[in-house]
Design an enzyme around this catalytic site. Sequence first.
Site, mmCIF file in Angstrom:
data_model
loop_
_atom_site.group_PDB
_atom_site.id
_atom_site.type_symbol
_atom_site.label_atom_id
_atom_site.label_comp_id
_atom_site.label_asym_id
_atom_site.label_seq_id
_atom_site.Cartn_x
_atom_site.Cartn_y
_atom_site.Cartn_z
ATOM 1 N N LYS A 52 -10.221 -79.214 -68.277
ATOM 2 C CA LYS A 52 -10.435 -77.776 -68.463
ATOM 3 C C LYS A 52 -9.600 -77.246 -69.624
ATOM 4 O O LYS A 52 -10.090 -76.458 -70.453
ATOM 5 C CB LYS A 52 -10.088 -77.024 -67.176
ATOM 6 N N CYS A 71 -6.134 -75.439 -64.783
ATOM 7 C CA CYS A 71 -5.692 -75.730 -63.410
ATOM 8 C C CYS A 71 -6.890 -76.197 -62.581
ATOM 9 O O CYS A 71 -8.017 -75.764 -62.815
ATOM 10 C CB CYS A 71 -5.123 -74.488 -62.727
ATOM 11 N N ASP A 72 -6.600 -77.040 -61.601
ATOM 12 C CA ASP A 72 -7.618 -77.384 -60.620
ATOM 13 C C ASP A 72 -6.937 -77.728 -59.303
ATOM 14 O O ASP A 72 -5.905 -78.410 -59.296
ATOM 15 C CB ASP A 72 -8.476 -78.564 -61.074
ATOM 16 N N SER A 73 -7.502 -77.247 -58.201
ATOM 17 C CA SER A 73 -6.911 -77.454 -56.875
ATOM 18 C C SER A 73 -7.864 -78.209 -55.961
ATOM 19 O O SER A 73 -9.077 -77.981 -55.988
ATOM 20 C CB SER A 73 -6.575 -76.110 -56.215
ATOM 21 N N GLY A 108 -3.465 -79.460 -60.043
ATOM 22 C CA GLY A 108 -3.140 -80.008 -61.350
ATOM 23 C C GLY A 108 -2.973 -78.879 -62.349
ATOM 24 O O GLY A 108 -3.704 -77.887 -62.303
#
Length: 200
Positions: A52, A71-73, A108
């Site tokens: 991203k 960001c990624d969750s 992340g």
Amino acid sequence: MTQLVLASASPARLQTLRNAGIEPVVIVSGVDESQLDGLPPAELALQLAELKCAAVANRADVPSGALVLGCDSVLDLDGVALGKPGDPEEAVRRWQDMRGRSGVLRTGHSLRDTATGRVAAATASTTVHFADVTDEEVAAYVATGEPLVVAGAFTVDGLGGAFVTGIEGDHHNVVGVSLPLVRDLVAELGRSWTELWAPR
């Protein structure tokens, strides 16, 4: 002041940053989150965050000298990465599996300094304890639609907050962006967290 670009459509991430005194420019990455299925949860979250960030960092509409944050969750439940549920039925099944148990919310973070091209990245992990909710509560919660648009099918800062009995670690990470971790990444790039604060 240094401009922060948030490469995410998440309203919760945006609000968390605003509450911390930062007014980011939002540029949605458009990354296909399904392309890395099968990776371990922490690695999946970090790689999606890096994708991203990279997808947005070279775009023409990124302000000069900005820091770009991807960001990624995902929720790590027994080593399985749970992102957004695909439909209400899946959300119900998730909650039937999660209730009365604990999982680890892994987010992340990838931060690129567009002035230097340097990148700093890391994953934040917070343990989440779920209430032993009833079938009726699960059905009512899923019917609101909230669990369908968030990683792990729950929020801690919305309607799902009453179904989270406790957390171990950074509360902001569960919302979607770890402020202490981002501060560390900013410092790793030789910049200052306070230079991100919007003028008051």
